[in-house]
Design a protein around this motif. Structure first.
Motif, PDB file in Angstrom:
ATOM      1  N   TYR B 354       0.842  -1.191   0.000  1.00 32.78           N
ATOM      2  CA  TYR B 354       0.000   0.000   0.000  1.00 32.78           C
ATOM      3  C   TYR B 354       0.879   1.244   0.000  1.00 32.78           C
ATOM      4  CZ  TYR B 354       0.923   0.177   5.046  1.00 32.78           C
ATOM      5  OH  TYR B 354       1.527   0.228   6.266  1.00 32.78           O
ATOM      6  N   HIS B 355       0.311   2.315  -0.414  1.00 31.87           N
ATOM      7  CA  HIS B 355       0.978   3.619  -0.341  1.00 31.87           C
ATOM      8  C   HIS B 355      -0.075   4.647   0.008  1.00 31.87           C
ATOM      9  CE1 HIS B 355       2.646   7.326  -2.580  1.00 31.87           C
ATOM     10  NE2 HIS B 355       2.924   7.376  -1.302  1.00 31.87           N
ATOM     11  N   GLU B 356       0.156   5.362   1.097  1.00 31.44           N
ATOM     12  CA  GLU B 356      -0.792   6.391   1.509  1.00 31.44           C
ATOM     13  C   GLU B 356      -0.044   7.702   1.707  1.00 31.44           C
ATOM     14  OE1 GLU B 356      -4.058   6.308   2.020  1.00 31.44           O
ATOM     15  OE2 GLU B 356      -4.205   4.184   1.411  1.00 31.44           O
ATOM     16  N   SER B 357      -0.685   8.795   1.282  1.00 28.11           N
ATOM     17  CA  SER B 357      -0.150  10.116   1.609  1.00 28.11           C
ATOM     18  C   SER B 357      -1.062  10.707   2.666  1.00 28.11           C
ATOM     19  CB  SER B 357      -0.138  11.020   0.374  1.00 28.11           C
ATOM     20  OG  SER B 357       0.654  10.423  -0.626  1.00 28.11           O
ATOM     21  N   VAL B 358      -0.510  10.916   3.848  1.00 26.10           N
ATOM     22  CA  VAL B 358      -1.344  11.326   4.973  1.00 26.10           C
ATOM     23  C   VAL B 358      -1.013  12.764   5.368  1.00 26.10           C
ATOM     24  CG1 VAL B 358      -2.037  10.754   7.321  1.00 26.10           C
ATOM     25  CG2 VAL B 358      -1.234   8.945   5.787  1.00 26.10           C
ATOM     26  N   PRO B 359      -2.012  13.636   5.359  1.00 26.65           N
ATOM     27  CA  PRO B 359      -1.779  14.997   5.842  1.00 26.65           C
ATOM     28  C   PRO B 359      -1.662  15.009   7.366  1.00 26.65           C
ATOM     29  CG  PRO B 359      -4.066  14.719   5.184  1.00 26.65           C
ATOM     30  CD  PRO B 359      -3.374  13.427   4.861  1.00 26.65           C
ATOM     31  N   VAL B 360      -0.595  15.637   7.855  1.00 25.63           N
ATOM     32  CA  VAL B 360      -0.356  15.663   9.300  1.00 25.63           C
ATOM     33  C   VAL B 360      -0.126  17.106   9.734  1.00 25.63           C
ATOM     34  CG1 VAL B 360       1.173  14.910  11.144  1.00 25.63           C
ATOM     35  CG2 VAL B 360       0.696  13.376   9.237  1.00 25.63           C
ATOM     36  N   LEU B 361      -0.770  17.495  10.857  1.00 25.76           N
ATOM     37  CA  LEU B 361      -0.579  18.842  11.383  1.00 25.76           C
ATOM     38  C   LEU B 361       0.384  18.810  12.551  1.00 25.76           C
ATOM     39  CD1 LEU B 361      -4.366  19.789  11.608  1.00 25.76           C
ATOM     40  CD2 LEU B 361      -2.846  19.980   9.631  1.00 25.76           C
ATOM     41  N   LYS B 394      -6.514  -0.149   9.171  1.00 24.38           N
ATOM     42  CA  LYS B 394      -7.034  -1.276   8.423  1.00 24.38           C
ATOM     43  C   LYS B 394      -5.962  -1.858   7.499  1.00 24.38           C
ATOM     44  CE  LYS B 394     -11.222  -2.591   6.055  1.00 24.38           C
ATOM     45  NZ  LYS B 394     -12.213  -2.118   5.094  1.00 24.38           N
ATOM     46  N   LEU B 395      -5.212  -0.992   6.844  1.00 24.56           N
ATOM     47  CA  LEU B 395      -4.141  -1.437   5.941  1.00 24.56           C
ATOM     48  C   LEU B 395      -3.062  -2.199   6.713  1.00 24.56           C
ATOM     49  CD1 LEU B 395      -3.674   1.696   3.651  1.00 24.56           C
ATOM     50  CD2 LEU B 395      -4.407  -0.592   2.941  1.00 24.56           C
ATOM     51  N   GLN B 396      -2.851  -1.781   7.976  1.00 23.16           N
ATOM     52  CA  GLN B 396      -1.820  -2.428   8.774  1.00 23.16           C
ATOM     53  C   GLN B 396      -2.343  -3.680   9.471  1.00 23.16           C
ATOM     54  OE1 GLN B 396      -0.676   0.886  11.133  1.00 23.16           O
ATOM     55  NE2 GLN B 396       0.348   1.900   9.419  1.00 23.16           N
ATOM     56  N   GLY B 397      -3.563  -4.042   9.093  1.00 26.24           N
ATOM     57  CA  GLY B 397      -4.093  -5.313   9.578  1.00 26.24           C
ATOM     58  C   GLY B 397      -4.677  -5.257  10.975  1.00 26.24           C
ATOM     59  N   ARG B 398      -5.070  -4.059  11.427  1.00 28.12           N
ATOM     60  CA  ARG B 398      -5.681  -3.988  12.751  1.00 28.12           C
ATOM     61  C   ARG B 398      -7.193  -3.903  12.600  1.00 28.12           C
ATOM     62  NH1 ARG B 398      -1.855  -3.292  16.535  1.00 28.12           N
ATOM     63  NH2 ARG B 398       0.092  -2.360  15.792  1.00 28.12           N
ATOM     64  N   GLU B 480       4.368  10.318   3.606  1.00 28.53           N
ATOM     65  CA  GLU B 480       4.192   9.202   2.691  1.00 28.53           C
ATOM     66  C   GLU B 480       4.437   7.922   3.478  1.00 28.53           C
ATOM     67  OE1 GLU B 480       3.284   9.920  -0.375  1.00 28.53           O
ATOM     68  OE2 GLU B 480       3.633  12.098  -0.217  1.00 28.53           O
ATOM     69  N   ALA B 481       3.457   7.045   3.485  1.00 26.64           N
ATOM     70  CA  ALA B 481       3.587   5.782   4.214  1.00 26.64           C
ATOM     71  C   ALA B 481       3.504   4.627   3.231  1.00 26.64           C
ATOM     72  CB  ALA B 481       2.502   5.668   5.274  1.00 26.64           C
TER      73      ALA B 481
END
Lengths: 255, 643
Positions: B354-361, B394-398, B480-481
């Motif tokens: 998987y590849h996710e772009s996560v906005p973080v403050l 969910k992607l990390q299987g939790r 980017e994860a």
């Protein structure tokens, strides 16, 4: 009367070919129930070898031995152990008491091995302790009691399981004369009172004079046999000395 | 004939008697030599970046080994000389001068020492190559096979064992001077006295062990006992109470129990129980010290190996806990991010899961509102939206999600420790910053995170609306994860990414931490395993020696039993029971002590150590069992050999 021990043509040789030594040669012997038999002879005559063979600790080179109707020559190791446990009682010169057990525990050991119930064990040990007069030392350990007491304890152990045959190997060998007399009197009493069959190896004429019959062996062969019959112990003692004298030398210690 | 030649002949003629002593010396030398050659080995030193660390770890372990090996050799030497007291007495009785006897014993021992050294070093040269391969394997390096024997290692081993041999040889020389002739003859005949037991001391032993256990299992933070005794002193108190308790227990409680069992005539007067129980009773007191040593050694070995293996075993879990994604980095500029993305996508042998772009403050917060907060008043948080959290989890299987409304928030703290970490749930913190003044209340605590710890600050999750409200005012970054397959083999890819991405990107990878953990815990594991094996072999041998000494002095007793008609099978059974008692007792206590120690450790580390610890114990018990069967076999052979 029932025959307890029957030996036919027993031979025993030691060593390998070319270097053989005959310890026993063609021994025939039979012992009836209730007998008190002594075996005498000079050192090296084969007394101990004969006793070891009767004890099933050693085996004859040839010949047949039946004890209480069972042929002990053809038995395997397992059966021999059972046989020793149930039919034979041993008294050794050096007592062979276990020093981690009290006198009482030493005496009851054969009963424990035969899985006799505890209450029954208690009764039989008490009875036997009275016969040998060792009631007051029952809870002591072997190293706390005298040689004579040790030997009486060993004798108690030998007969507690009511064996068919009691084998004694120089039982008075390590005792002073007073202790020896008291032990021999106890054995004699046991023989007369309980019809116990006893075979005793000794080189001491005094000890042998307590027997009803004495067998002499020399150089591995049967030499002579004496019966006490009507004789007093002192007369019998004299006869034994005569035979020993005819066996020649080496018996200054007999008196 | 010279004395030297008599000594040599003595060894040749009585080789079987000497063999045990000889073998234990060789064993010690092989172990020590192997260990030192690992220490001096270039392959290992150059393979590891932290060679200083490795070298000092090896030096420390080598000192432990020397002490241990010295004790072990001394023990087998005294076992061996005890067997020969009578022989020495006989020489003296025959008129050989004391000085000559002493010199003969000295030569004899010295000769054996030299011989053992030669054999040991040659055997060790072969074995050390094998051990290097194992070490490299557990540390996660590819095996390099050009391992050479270092002269330094040979010299080191030679010196250490020369000194030990000299000491034991002098001891042998003094044997004839230390004892009176009569004592030498009576070595085996000393009357054993029935041991006494005291109910009071038996009770005390149980109390001592119980107290030690209780203390060990206290919660470190809240316990009053730990607070009063202090953190330095308490472990010492635990150690002393437990060891003393174990000794007293072996010394008196077992004696009391055996005596009690003797009272039950029904079972005591049954077959060979009579013999077995009385033998044990007599030997117990003399054995108490040995049994205590073995119990403590077993406990130490098990605890050390258990801890090392747990670290090794938990390394992956720890790396996963801190790095739930294979890689995370901050998207600093489009160019490098695209380059990195390409590198990950094209990496041979790895698939992108998987590849996710996560906005973080990044938001500062006044955290004085946290309950039980001992630290600072201000902290920077990384804030993510609940929908991003739910997707990543969910992607990390939790199988877990949060739903947050208004000012509700969730905190992610994989290092959460009850009693030490702040009591988050229900607390309120104030988010502050330019144009931000928002009080949020922690509704939930998750003891894991979804973003790698190396890339972000402490992470909190807020509702989607709150996130949208905060976003324009706070500093926003995109993280980017990536999740990739075979992430524990991503050595090349990690290196590549490190060169592509700038420092500011704060690249954090699973592989990096995993590999570092493997290296240090692998070394620990190897050392723990190595020392553990040595200790185990030694404890086994000590019981083995001890039992065989007893067997030879019991021989007469078993001969009597044989004469009065006890079967070999029965003797075997009785011996097996007796030896089992001697073997099982220290093992049971060793395992119990170790279990308590590791329970305390598991509490401290907050991980379940059940799997690694139980498998360690399993292996330990198996090897121990082999010793048991060997001992029973040898014991029976000695006592049933009636000819």
């Amino acid at each position: 009367m029932k025959t307890i021990l029957q030996a036919k043509h027993v031979n025993k040789t030691f060593g390998t070919k070319g270097n053989q030594y005959t310890a026993l040669q063609n021994i025939d012997l039979s012992i009836e129930e209730g007998e008190f038999v002594g075996i005498m002879g000079p050192s090296g005559a084969g007394k101990s070898t004969l006793l070891n063979i009767f004890s099933t600790i050693d085996t004859p080179t040839s010949g047949e031995i039946t004890i209480d109707g069972q042929n002990i020559v053809t038995m395997n190791e397992e059966k021999l152990s059972d046989f020793r446990r149930n039919k034979l009682g041993f008294i050794f010169q050096d007592y062979n008491l276990l020093d981690t057990l009290t006198v009482k525990e030493n005496i009851l050991l054969p009963l424990a091995l035969s899985k006799v119930p505890a209450a029954e064990i208690e009764k039989r040990v008490e009875a036997i302790a009275d016969t040998f007069g060792i009631r007051q030392i029952l809870d002591k350990y072997p190293y706390h009691i005298s040689g004579g007491q040790k030997q009486r304890a060993a004798a108690s152990r030998a007969i507690v399981a009511n064996p068919s045959l009691i084998l004694a190997d120089e039982p008075t060998g390590a005792l002073d004369s007073k202790s020896a007399t008291s032990l021999l009197e106890s054995l004699s009493k046991l023989n007369q009172g309980n019809q116990a069959t006893i075979l005793m190896v000794t080189h001491d004429a005094y000890a042998a004079s307590f027997c009803k019959r004495v067998i002499f062996i020399n150089d591995g062969r049967l030499f002579r046999e004496l019966h006490k019959d009507g004789l007093t112990r002192k007369e019998f003692f004299g006869r034994i000395l005569e035979v020993l004298a005819s066996l020649g030398g080496e018996h200054h210690d007999a008196v | 004939m010279t004395l030297f030649r008599i000594a040599g002949k003595n060894i040749r003629k009585n080789f079987t008697d000497y063999f045990l002593y000889f073998a234990s010396m060789i064993f010690s030398i092989v172990i020590y030599f192997t260990f030192v050659s690992l220490k001096y080995d270039n392959t290992i030193q150059s393979a590891s970046d932290g060679s200083q660390k490795i070298s000092s770890a090896f030096s420390g372990a080598a000192v432990v080994l020397i002490v241990f090996v010295a004790i072990f050799i001394w023990y087998s030497n005294s076992f061996f000389t005890r067997k020969r007291k009578k022989e020495v007495g006989l020489y003296s009785l025959l008129g050989v001068r004391k000085k000559q006897i002493g010199r003969m014993l000295f030569y004899e021992n010295f000769l054996m020492g030299i011989l053992a050294l030669i054999v040991g070093i040659s055997l060790g040269s072969v074995l050390s190559r094998f051990f290097v391969m194992i070490l490299m394997k557990v540390m996660g390096y590819s095996v390099v096979a050009n391992f050479s024997i270092s002269p330094a290692a040979i010299l080191n081993t030679f010196l250490v064992f020369m000194i030990i041999t000299l000491i034991t040889s002098v001891q042998g020389y003094r044997l004839i001077y230390r004892f009176k002739l009569i004592e030498l003859f009576k070595a085996d005949q000393e009357h054993e006295k029935e041991p006494k037991s005291s109910v009071l001391i038996a009770l005390l032993s149980v109390i001592l062990i119980g107290f030690g256990y209780w203390l060990a299992l206290q919660n470190l933070v809240t316990s009053k006992a730990w607070a009063t005794l202090g953190f330095m002193l308490t472990p010492l108190v635990i150690l002393i109470t437990v060891i003393l308790g174990t000794y007293l227990l072996f010394n008196t409680l077992t004696v009391s129990l055996l005596k009690l069992s003797r009272k039950n005539k029904k079972s005591y007067w049954k077959g060979l129980n009579l013999i077995g129980t009385s033998q044990l009773l007599y030997r117990m007191k003399g054995n108490a010290r040995t049994l205590t040593v073995i119990a403590v050694l077993s406990a130490t070995t098990l605890t050390a190996v258990g801890t090392a293996y747990s670290l090794y075993y938990n390394n992956r879990l720890n790396a996963e806990m801190a790095n739930p994604n294979s890689f995370t980095f901050i998207g600093v500029d489009g160019k490098t991010t695209a380059k990195a993305d390409q590198a990950i996508g094209q990496a041979p042998g790895h698939k992108v899961l998987y590849h996710e772009s996560v906005p973080v403050l990044e938001v500062d917060a006044d955290i004085s509102g946290l309950k039980q907060n001992a630290g600072s008043m201000e902290q920077t948080y990384s804030v993510i939206a609940s929908r991003d959290f739910n997707r990543l989890a969910k992607l990390q299987g939790r199988d877990d999600f949060v739903s947050l409304e208004g000012s509700e928030a969730a905190v992610l703290d994989p290092a959460y420790m009850e009693g030490i970490s702040p009591d988050y749930v229900g607390s309120t913190v104030k988010l502050q910053g330019k144009g931000i003044n928002e009080a949020i209340r922690f509704k939930a605590l998750k003891e894991y995170t979804v973003l790698n710890l190396g890339t972000v600050y402490s992470t909190i999750v807020v509702g989607d609306e709150m996130f949208a409200a905060l976003q324009p005012k706070a500093q926003t970054t995109t993280i980017e994860a990536y999740g990739i397959s075979r992430q524990d083999k991503a050595k090349e890819l990690t290196k590549q990414l490190q060169s592509i991405l700038p420092e500011k990107a704060e690249l954090s990878s699973f592989y990096d931490q995993y590999a570092r953990g493997m290296e240090s815990s692998g070394l620990l594991m190897f050392m723990g395993g190595f020392l553990g094996l040595v200790f185990l072999a030694a404890t086994g041998s000590i019981i083995y020696f001890k039992q065989l000494t007893e067997a030879s002095s019991d021989k007469a007793r078993y001969l009597i039993l044989h004469k009065i008609g006890v079967k070999k099978r029965e003797i075997r059974k009785s011996v097996a029971k007796q030896v089992l008692f001697i073997f099982a007792l220290p093992l049971a206590f060793g395992i119990a002590h170790c279990a308590v120690a590791l329970m305390a450790l598991s509490k401290l580390m907050m991980t379940s150590l059940v799997v690694p610890v139980v498998s360690c114990m399993g292996i330990y018990v198996c090897i121990y069992l082999i010793y048991y069967f060997l001992t029973v076999h040898a014991y029976c052979k000695i006592v049933t050999n009636t000819k």
